[in-house]
Design a protein around this motif. Sequence first.
Motif, mmCIF file in Angstrom:
data_model
loop_
_atom_site.group_PDB
_atom_site.id
_atom_site.type_symbol
_atom_site.label_atom_id
_atom_site.label_comp_id
_atom_site.label_asym_id
_atom_site.label_seq_id
_atom_site.Cartn_x
_atom_site.Cartn_y
_atom_site.Cartn_z
ATOM 1 N N GLY A 87 0.817 -1.197 0.000
ATOM 2 C CA GLY A 87 0.000 0.000 0.000
ATOM 3 C C GLY A 87 0.856 1.254 0.000
ATOM 4 O O GLY A 87 2.077 1.219 0.208
ATOM 5 N N GLN A 88 0.199 2.388 -0.235
ATOM 6 C CA GLN A 88 0.933 3.655 -0.363
ATOM 7 C C GLN A 88 1.687 4.020 0.911
ATOM 8 O O GLN A 88 2.809 4.537 0.858
ATOM 9 C CB GLN A 88 -0.032 4.778 -0.746
ATOM 10 N N VAL A 89 1.086 3.763 2.070
ATOM 11 C CA VAL A 89 1.756 4.076 3.330
ATOM 12 C C VAL A 89 3.056 3.292 3.450
ATOM 13 O O VAL A 89 4.111 3.841 3.783
ATOM 14 C CB VAL A 89 0.826 3.792 4.522
ATOM 15 N N GLY A 90 2.997 2.000 3.147
ATOM 16 C CA GLY A 90 4.200 1.179 3.216
ATOM 17 C C GLY A 90 5.260 1.623 2.228
ATOM 18 O O GLY A 90 6.458 1.611 2.528
ATOM 19 N N ALA A 91 4.834 2.018 1.023
ATOM 20 C CA ALA A 91 5.786 2.479 0.008
ATOM 21 C C ALA A 91 6.467 3.768 0.449
ATOM 22 O O ALA A 91 7.680 3.947 0.254
ATOM 23 C CB ALA A 91 5.080 2.670 -1.326
ATOM 24 N N GLY A 197 -4.530 7.585 9.163
ATOM 25 C CA GLY A 197 -5.234 8.452 8.220
ATOM 26 C C GLY A 197 -5.817 7.710 7.040
ATOM 27 O O GLY A 197 -6.166 8.329 6.034
ATOM 28 N N GLY A 198 -5.938 6.388 7.138
ATOM 29 C CA GLY A 198 -6.450 5.600 6.032
ATOM 30 C C GLY A 198 -5.333 5.152 5.115
ATOM 31 O O GLY A 198 -4.155 5.102 5.492
ATOM 32 N N ARG A 199 -5.693 4.826 3.874
ATOM 33 C CA ARG A 199 -4.712 4.273 2.935
ATOM 34 C C ARG A 199 -3.749 5.325 2.398
ATOM 35 O O ARG A 199 -2.643 5.003 1.968
ATOM 36 C CB ARG A 199 -5.430 3.625 1.755
ATOM 37 N N ALA A 200 -4.157 6.593 2.389
ATOM 38 C CA ALA A 200 -3.346 7.649 1.781
ATOM 39 C C ALA A 200 -2.202 8.046 2.705
ATOM 40 O O ALA A 200 -2.400 8.304 3.893
ATOM 41 C CB ALA A 200 -4.212 8.858 1.461
ATOM 42 N N ALA A 207 -2.073 16.484 8.437
ATOM 43 C CA ALA A 207 -2.752 16.750 9.703
ATOM 44 C C ALA A 207 -1.787 17.198 10.784
ATOM 45 O O ALA A 207 -2.105 18.080 11.601
ATOM 46 C CB ALA A 207 -3.503 15.503 10.151
ATOM 47 N N ALA A 208 -0.595 16.617 10.833
ATOM 48 C CA ALA A 208 0.354 16.918 11.900
ATOM 49 C C ALA A 208 1.122 18.212 11.677
ATOM 50 O O ALA A 208 1.591 18.840 12.639
ATOM 51 C CB ALA A 208 1.341 15.754 12.048
ATOM 52 N N ALA A 209 1.256 18.648 10.436
ATOM 53 C CA ALA A 209 2.155 19.752 10.099
ATOM 54 C C ALA A 209 1.921 21.035 10.900
ATOM 55 O O ALA A 209 2.882 21.658 11.368
ATOM 56 C CB ALA A 209 2.085 20.036 8.596
ATOM 57 N N PRO A 210 0.669 21.507 11.101
ATOM 58 C CA PRO A 210 0.500 22.771 11.821
ATOM 59 C C PRO A 210 0.889 22.712 13.290
ATOM 60 O O PRO A 210 1.166 23.757 13.900
ATOM 61 C CB PRO A 210 -1.011 23.051 11.687
ATOM 62 N N ARG A 249 -12.840 8.136 6.981
ATOM 63 C CA ARG A 249 -11.400 8.415 6.958
ATOM 64 C C ARG A 249 -11.087 9.723 7.673
ATOM 65 O O ARG A 249 -10.128 9.809 8.454
ATOM 66 C CB ARG A 249 -10.903 8.481 5.510
ATOM 67 N N ALA A 250 -11.888 10.759 7.428
ATOM 68 C CA ALA A 250 -11.661 12.051 8.071
ATOM 69 C C ALA A 250 -11.835 11.960 9.580
ATOM 70 O O ALA A 250 -11.098 12.607 10.350
ATOM 71 C CB ALA A 250 -12.612 13.092 7.494
ATOM 72 N N THR A 251 -12.793 11.163 10.014
ATOM 73 C CA THR A 251 -13.014 10.994 11.451
ATOM 74 C C THR A 251 -11.830 10.288 12.103
ATOM 75 O O THR A 251 -11.376 10.677 13.193
ATOM 76 C CB THR A 251 -14.312 10.194 11.690
ATOM 77 N N GLN A 252 -11.310 9.258 11.442
ATOM 78 C CA GLN A 252 -10.132 8.567 11.962
ATOM 79 C C GLN A 252 -8.917 9.493 11.990
ATOM 80 O O GLN A 252 -8.153 9.511 12.969
ATOM 81 C CB GLN A 252 -9.837 7.344 11.093
ATOM 82 N N LEU A 253 -8.752 10.262 10.925
ATOM 83 C CA LEU A 253 -7.621 11.184 10.862
ATOM 84 C C LEU A 253 -7.731 12.258 11.936
ATOM 85 O O LEU A 253 -6.726 12.696 12.499
ATOM 86 C CB LEU A 253 -7.550 11.819 9.474
ATOM 87 N N PHE A 254 -8.943 12.692 12.233
ATOM 88 C CA PHE A 254 -9.141 13.706 13.254
ATOM 89 C C PHE A 254 -8.672 13.193 14.622
ATOM 90 O O PHE A 254 -8.082 13.943 15.406
ATOM 91 C CB PHE A 254 -10.607 14.114 13.318
#
Length: 369
Positions: A87-91, A197-200, A207-210, A249-254
């Motif tokens: 998946g993209q996260v692993g890559a 944050g899901g698959r992306a 989300a963490a940057a600010p 996904r947005a709820t999990q990322l939040f």
Amino acid sequence: MQALRSPAADGGVAATPARTGDEIRVSVVIPNYNYARYIGDAIDSALALDWPHVEVIVVDDGSTDGSREVMARYGQRITALHQDNQGQVGACNTGFAACRGNVVIFLDSDDVLDPSVVREAAAVWRPGISKVQFQMRSVDADLVPHGSVFPQYHHVPTPGEVRRWAETTGTYPTPPGSGNVYSREFLQKIFPLDHAGGRASDSCCIAAAPFLGDVFTVPKPLVSYRIHGKNDGAFSELDTLRFGREVVRATQLFAYTQRVAAGAGVQVTHEALRYSLTLLPYRIASYRLAPAAHPLLRDDRLALLRDLLEGWQRPQGISLPARAAISLWALLVLLSPTPLATRFVLWRFAPATRPKLVMQSLRGLGVVR
């Protein structure tokens, strides 16, 4: 290519932090899975960056479509890594572990960088930056522009404003992955990524940057974002169940955002995400078009309208005309018959489908540029 790392205390290697533009050493990490048609353009754009210190790392995540043959054509001009599908996260985890730059771009393998993107980032770079973000231009599969750019920065936010908006609504105006140039110092605080944050892979970084540094905004379209029907983030046609998945996904990322913020000494309240005008259109589309699958049980027409009213009053980087357009759209979708509501949803999420008159009206009102 210049060496970008110096010996670390543990015998490994450690990147020297970038303090000014002259010290920037760039790693472009390109995760790829079955995008043989597009990956050559992505690699070419990374190799063409107008900057003296660039390495290009391509992580093929178990492709079966000829991607590896495309990568092989570049020989030693790139670092080619191959792995079974993770998946993209692993890559991205693999690419980040291998890269040597003190500044990192995660380039989706169907996107294309402008040659000047690093020069533009270097012009504003300073200590304490987590990322520099740009606008992206929407293009079709053949890189023909659709005529729209995003995000729409009617007001160029300061890092402090971005942080406050993230605190009060859990979101802020940001491009997806390829539109961001990250500090390695920031990324080291959150890597390796998990699936919070899901698959992306870009979700947790954004989300963490600010909360872990300053986010600088350059309001110029410096990345081409392909919309071709197979993107994970872009819409070219209507998938009614996808809106609910995006809400989940947005709820999990939040929840991840809250944890990162708490670690930085900042409290983000549980109800903040309800008032995000970025997420609200997804909630409305999900509730209206696939009510049986909608993941937020508290949502109904009245609750969504109440959250819209509260969100209108919370600063979050959206101009008054844009807020008015979102509100009008929300009313139309919530109150119209289903066939018409479906058409309004399509126009909102797939800009290329909008009638010319709608686009002209939005431009005339200053909602889009």
